[in-house]
Design a protein around this motif. Structure first.
Motif, short mmCIF file in Angstrom:
data_model
loop_
_atom_site.label_atom_id
_atom_site.label_comp_id
_atom_site.label_asym_id
_atom_site.label_seq_id
_atom_site.Cartn_x
_atom_site.Cartn_y
_atom_site.Cartn_z
N UNK A 1 52.18 62.51 33.93
CA UNK A 1 52.39 63.35 35.11
C UNK A 1 51.42 62.96 36.22
N UNK A 2 50.12 62.75 35.85
CA UNK A 2 49.12 62.44 36.86
C UNK A 2 49.38 61.06 37.47
N UNK A 3 49.76 60.09 36.61
CA UNK A 3 50.05 58.75 37.12
C UNK A 3 51.24 58.84 38.09
N UNK A 4 52.27 59.59 37.70
CA UNK A 4 53.47 59.78 38.51
C UNK A 4 53.10 60.42 39.87
N UNK A 5 52.25 61.45 39.83
CA UNK A 5 51.85 62.16 41.06
C UNK A 5 51.06 61.23 41.98
N UNK A 6 50.18 60.42 41.37
CA UNK A 6 49.37 59.51 42.19
C UNK A 6 50.25 58.49 42.89
N UNK A 7 51.30 58.01 42.16
CA UNK A 7 52.22 57.03 42.77
C UNK A 7 52.97 57.68 43.93
N UNK A 8 53.36 58.96 43.69
CA UNK A 8 54.14 59.66 44.71
C UNK A 8 53.33 59.82 46.00
N UNK A 9 52.00 60.04 45.84
CA UNK A 9 51.16 60.23 47.03
C UNK A 9 50.85 58.88 47.66
#
Ligand code: MIC
Ligand code: SF4
Length: 648
Positions: A640-648
């Motif tokens: 989830x955190x990796x996904x969120x970081x990519x999204x930002x």
């Protein structure tokens, strides 16, 4: 209406949500701590999230749990942790410097700061007015990187202390009394805030004993105001400039108040096999085989010197073994200089390293069927390393009196004047075993040390559309994380998840791991069914991580304790609760369950799903915030955190 101290600190640190008890809030974390047994995985996860900087004001990595085991594993972990600390700007407290909570209290804890630690006894720092919370290593890794820590906004219980303690009655008896009132279950989502004239007489280390063992009630944390006692302690540690006064508003309203008249307290003990089973010491009369004094609950300088004064000039009776583990190198050095150490050696005490040692069952296991008195905070069955041992938890003065007499002894019967030892005005300060952060340009050159014990943190897949599984194990009430993921002799495998996973549920069912691995290989999901208060005790995220590795997709329980429930979500295991408790009875080991459309159920917010077992419907519910649902859908906090970081 005025604010409680807890509310003031939470409001000061609020970054998401609003202060409404029961709702999810995100708070800023000022300080973090890790210890080696949970830290190695926390830093591996920190690395795999691609975070490059420590964003918290202060992060400390302690080595205190795994310090003495045979084999290369512990030493590999230590080398990894030391190199990570150098690379990322983290203070590194070397093995031998002491137990994380005692050292943090002495050298780093500050009033008004939030502290998140990958150990359930992090609330020890609440003794000096820090809002200190225990969590899984992954949550701590996120906080180190500057991410918020999410928790359920707590209700606040006021523990109002009046009068003063009688001789031979100690701070440990105060917290044992609190445990008698609150027990070890049903306190999730509460904070214990201490007040009253009685607290004025308690020193910071005594307060820390109380906040430390508050963890056993299952509360989020415990906290004392910051007052003249706090100032005195910080000054004695050469940190007087870090003091600030802090107290609740006069008209603060609490959700509940517990009154304790300290004058009425007597020496108490937790009897086997739960810290919440409380009995007065004078009702216990039996020979004792082993006495262990130390752990993060009771190992400060005054405690140790008091024990030495009681035992001075006497000899250890035959048939009894006495182990002493001072909480920190500071305590040990001061004991050596004051002569207390030689009094203890002359009595027959076995002096142990300033570390967790016996408390976590990695040494000094008592003999078969023995009675062991310990000053630590947990007496779960088998935690000492000897499943048949009966472990009692008491204050250090009860432990000392019992070591001297060779049987359970209420020290008030010793016919001895209570040795009143004052907290010193100046503690011995020598931080040479704490390596401070390196300057930035030197950090870039640091190579991370990765011996064969350092693995990769396993990743989970996104939550499947349906869970088609088998109840691989059904357990009863009060199953602790020590039952799920034993420590002791297995502790050295913490950094090697495939190996450590062989021991999941070992104390309850030695075959669990084989069965689960077999079901997983056939594409069948593993499910755990549990009773009340599942996952009590430690913060060890391996109790979720290793089941996840073995293919566990859901835990279905009557209730789950705070840190463990958060760890399950962090590793993509859905924590379900029975809508009707009687459905627990209808499930057996081997029952087949189908939980259809689980993703949609989570997404739509309609989180009631049905399981089918032998034609019978089982009604389940969850209690999750939107953020937690998103984490579960992604397969855990790491993806989830990796996904969120990519999204930002
Ligand atoms: C404990 O007292 O149970 C431990 C060992 O300190 C744990 C952490 C761990 O399992 O490494 C805790 O309290 O969180
Ligand atoms: Fe260490 Fe025991 Fe304290 Fe846990 S409870 S941190 S094992 S001393």
């Amino acid at each position: 209406m005025g604010y409680t101290l807890t509310e003031k600190l939470l409001r000061d640190h609020l970054v998401e949500g609003s202060y409404e008890p029961g709702s999810e809030i995100g708070i800023r974390i000022d300080q973090t701590l890790t210890q080696d047994a949970t830290g190695t995985m926390a830093y591996l996860q920190f690395e795999s999230m691609g975070l490059s900087e420590i964003a918290a004001e202060l992060s400390v990595s302690y080595v205190d749990h795994n310090t003495i085991q045979v084999g290369f594993e512990n030493a590999d972990d230590h080398a990894y942790l030391e190199s990570i600390a150098k690379k990322y700007g983290i203070y590194f407290s070397r093995p031998g410097n002491g137990i994380c909570h005692q050292v943090h209290l002495e050298r780093f804890a500050r009033p008004g700061k939030t502290l998140l630690g990958s150990d359930s006894h992090t609330p020890t720092a609440g003794g000096v007015g820090s809002l200190a919370i225990g969590a899984g290593g992954l949550d701590v890794a996120v906080a180190m990187g500057g991410g918020a820590y999410y928790l359920s906004c707590p209700s606040v219980i006021n523990v109002h202390l009046t009068n003063a303690l009688n001789p031979w009655v100690t701070a440990k008896d105060v917290v044992l009394k609190v445990l008698q009132v609150l027990t070890t279950k049903g306190n999730v989502g509460c904070v214990l805030e201490y007040s009253g004239k009685g607290i004025k007489k308690l020193t910071a280390p005594e307060r820390a004993t109380i906040t430390n063992m508050g963890a056993e009630t299952g509360v989020t944390t415990s906290i004392f105001p910051s007052d003249m006692q706090t100032k005195r302690f910080l000054e004695a540690q050469g940190r007087g400039y870090q003091w600030l006064p802090m107290e609740p508003d006069r008209d603060a309203e609490y959700d509940r108040t517990i009154e304790i008249d300290m004058l009425e307290l007597e020496p108490l003990a937790s009897i086997p096999h739960s810290p919440g089973n409380i009995k007065p010491v004078n009702e216990l009369d039996m020979p004792v085989d082993q006495v262990m004094i130390g752990s993060c609950t009771n190992s400060s300088y005054v405690e140790m010197v008091t024990v030495a004064e009681i035992l001075k000039g006497k000899k250890l009776p035959a048939g009894v073994s006495l182990g002493i583990a001072p909480g920190s190198r500071q305590v040990l050095t001061m004991m050596a200089k004051s002569g207390a150490l030689s009094d203890l050696i002359s009595f027959g005490g076995r002096i142990l390293e300033s570390a967790c040692g016996f408390c976590i069952g990695n040494s000094m296991s008592p003999r078969t069927d023995s009675v062991s008195i310990r000053t630590s905070n947990r007496n779960f069955k088998g935690r000492s390393g000897t499943p048949s041992a009966n472990v009692y938890l008491t204050s250090s003065v009860v432990a000392a009196a019992s070591a001297m007499m060779g049987r359970f002894t209420d020290p008030r019967r010793l016919n001895m004047i209570y040795p009143t030892i004052e907290m010193p005005d100046h503690f011995e300060i020598d931080d040479s075993m704490i390596i401070p952060p390196l300057p930035l340009e030197e950090r870039l050159k640091v190579e991370i040390s990765r011996g064969p014990n350092i693995g990769e943190p396993p990743l989970n897949n996104p939550l499947p559309d349906e869970v088609r599984g088998i109840v691989t194990i059904k357990v009863g009430d009060y199953v602790t994380t020590d039952h799920i993921m034993p420590a002791g002799s297995r502790l050295k495998y913490r950094s090697n998840v495939p190996k450590y996973s062989e021991f999941v549920f070992e104390p309850l069912d030695k075959d669990f791991s084989n069965r689960a691995a077999e079901f997983k290989s056939k594409g069948v999901h593993n499910l755990i069914v549990a009773g009340l208060s599942y996952g009590q005790g430690s913060s060890r995220e391996h109790a979720a991580l290793c089941p996840m590795y073995l293919g566990v997709k859901a835990v279905i329980a009557k209730s789950i304790e705070r840190i463990h429930a958060a760890n399950l979500v962090n590793f993509g295991i859905v924590p379900f609760y029975f809508v009707r408790e009687e459905d627990y009875d209808s499930l057996e080991n081997g029952s087949e369950l189908l939980i259809p459309h689980i993703r949609d159920a989570l997404k739509s917010g309609d989180v009631q799903v049905r399981g089918l077992s032998g034609g019978k419907d089982i009604l389940l519910k969850t209690s999750l915030s939107q953020r937690q649902k998103d984490i579960l859908l992604a397969g855990g906090l790491l993806p989830y955190t990796v996904q969120e970081r990519k999204r930002k």
